[in-house]
Design an enzyme around this catalytic site. Structure first.
Site, mmCIF file in Angstrom:
data_model
loop_
_atom_site.group_PDB
_atom_site.id
_atom_site.type_symbol
_atom_site.label_atom_id
_atom_site.label_comp_id
_atom_site.label_asym_id
_atom_site.label_seq_id
_atom_site.Cartn_x
_atom_site.Cartn_y
_atom_site.Cartn_z
ATOM 1 N N HIS A 167 -1.018 -2.476 -7.232
ATOM 2 C CA HIS A 167 -1.777 -2.173 -6.018
ATOM 3 C C HIS A 167 -3.268 -2.326 -6.290
ATOM 4 C CE1 HIS A 167 -2.892 1.054 -2.802
ATOM 5 N NE2 HIS A 167 -3.036 -0.162 -2.320
ATOM 6 N N GLU B 5 -3.659 0.365 -9.160
ATOM 7 C CA GLU B 5 -2.658 1.436 -9.229
ATOM 8 C C GLU B 5 -1.323 0.757 -9.580
ATOM 9 O OE1 GLU B 5 -2.038 3.366 -5.408
ATOM 10 O OE2 GLU B 5 -1.796 5.314 -6.358
ATOM 11 N N SER C 88 0.825 -1.205 0.000
ATOM 12 C CA SER C 88 0.000 0.000 0.000
ATOM 13 C C SER C 88 0.858 1.253 0.000
ATOM 14 C CB SER C 88 -0.863 0.043 1.250
ATOM 15 O OG SER C 88 -1.663 -1.092 1.327
ATOM 16 N N ASN D 95 -3.276 6.090 -1.339
ATOM 17 C CA ASN D 95 -3.195 6.223 0.114
ATOM 18 C C ASN D 95 -2.672 7.569 0.580
ATOM 19 O OD1 ASN D 95 -4.315 3.839 1.206
ATOM 20 N ND2 ASN D 95 -2.675 2.742 0.165
#
Ligand SMILES: NC(=O)c1ccc[n+]([C@@H]2O[C@H](COP(=O)([O-])OP(=O)(O)OC[C@H]3O[C@@H](n4cnc5c(N)ncnc54)[C@H](O)[C@@H]3O)[C@@H](O)[C@H]2O)c1
Length: 295
Positions: A139, A151, A118, A189
């Protein structure tokens, strides 16, 4: 690229294995814990049942998907003959560096090594291997079989060829890949975690209760799920690790995790997976709560 290894059978690993297997890839699902593999396979089976009930797939599709997955507790046995690894083990830098060192030794020389991290630097992970040009971030979002975005994070040395291969493969999984560069938290994130952390800070400061904070964000901002519920769903330990990576990476106090989050993780309140976080997911109510999250 037909043979895929997924490392870790937890929240993300079982979803990633499910997604590849449903699209016809041969998947080796690897975890150090047999109990985690058993739980992961049970989750895949349950999620496939839900798709059968909704008539999105047939019973035969379910059987074929499960038949495409082989499980291993030995890394060596699970990666000897693969084209791509997607690592989805616990979010911990030292653990990931060790896994990638081992993968570099055990996987075929032409295999691409992807990580579902992450927030941890792809470049740093790649640096412990002899093939940094073949290391990339892939991701996936949670729950993997449902969420469209992947991602794709290019490390400093990742080649165009490897990036294009992974972008194409993500499209084969019926996902929408988006390419970003390698800085702490990437894009998803870097933007999401400060919002979740601020929601926890708002609770910690006594501005409002759990339900009230989630209601404001659900009804006021049209978010499908409140931020505290989302943090429970992601896993409070995962949220804490990501915030710490961004805090260390940017040296900026705006990413400092709220003391309440730190305390809850220390107390073992990790959200859905531990049975309690900001909400109660005790066994009798767990299925009902999780079902509501998806409603
Ligand atoms: N939870 C989310 O919403 C989410 C979303 C996107 C990405 N991620 C990332 O995905 C990764 C996995 O997160 P998760 O939420 O699935 O964690 P999790 O705690 O649910 O599962 C992690 C699994 O890794 C296994 N594991 C630990 N060490 C291992 C090793 N050496 N070899 C094989 N397996 C090992 C554990 O037994 C466990 O089953 C993390 O890097 C996390 O940051 C999580």
């Amino acid at each position: 690229m037909k043979n895929i290894a997924v490392i870790g059978a937890g929240t993300m690993g079982n979803g990633i294995a499910h997604t590849f297997a449903q699209c016809g890839y041969n998947v080796n699902l690897i975890d150090i814990s047999q109990a985690a593999i058993d739980r992961g396979m049970a989750t895949i089976s349950k999620n496939l049942d839900r798709m059968v009930a909704k008539e999105k797939i047939s019973e035969a599709d379910k059987a074929e998907t499960l038949g495409n997955i082989t499980t291993y507790t030995s890394l060596k046995d699970g990666v000897s003959n693969i084209d791509l690894v997607v690592e989805a083990a616990t979010e911990n830098l030292d653990l990931k560096l060790k896994i990638f060192k081992d993968l570099d030794e055990l996987c075929p020389a032409n295999a691409i090594l992807a990580t579902n991290t992450s927030s941890i630097s792809i470049t740093q992970i790649a640096a412990v291997t002899s093939r940094p040009e073949k290391v990339i971030g892939m991701h996936f979002m949670n729950p993997v079989p449902i969420m469209k975005l992947v991602e794709i994070i290019r490390g400093y040395n990742t080649t165009d060829e490897v990036t294009n291969t992974i972008m194409e493969m993500s499209r084969n999984l019926k996902k929408i890949p988006t390419e970003v560069n390698d800085y702490p938290g990437f894009v998803a994130n870097r933007i999401l975690m400060p919002m979740l952390n601020e929601s926890i800070e708002t609770l910690y400061n006594g501005v409002a209760g759990v339900q009230e904070i989630d209601t404001v964000m659900k009804l006021g901002m049209a978010h499908p799920m409140g931020p505290l519920q989302l943090a429970d769903f992601i896993g409070l330990d995962v949220c804490l690790s990501i915030l710490n990576v961004m805090y260390d990476g940017f040296k900026n106090p705006k990413y400092a995790p709220c003391p309440l989050l730190v305390n809850m993780v220390a107390a073992g309140k990790l959200g859905v997976k531990s049975g309690e976080g900001f909400y109660d997911y005790s066994e009798s109510r767990k299925a009902e709560k999780v079902a509501k999250m998806f409603a």
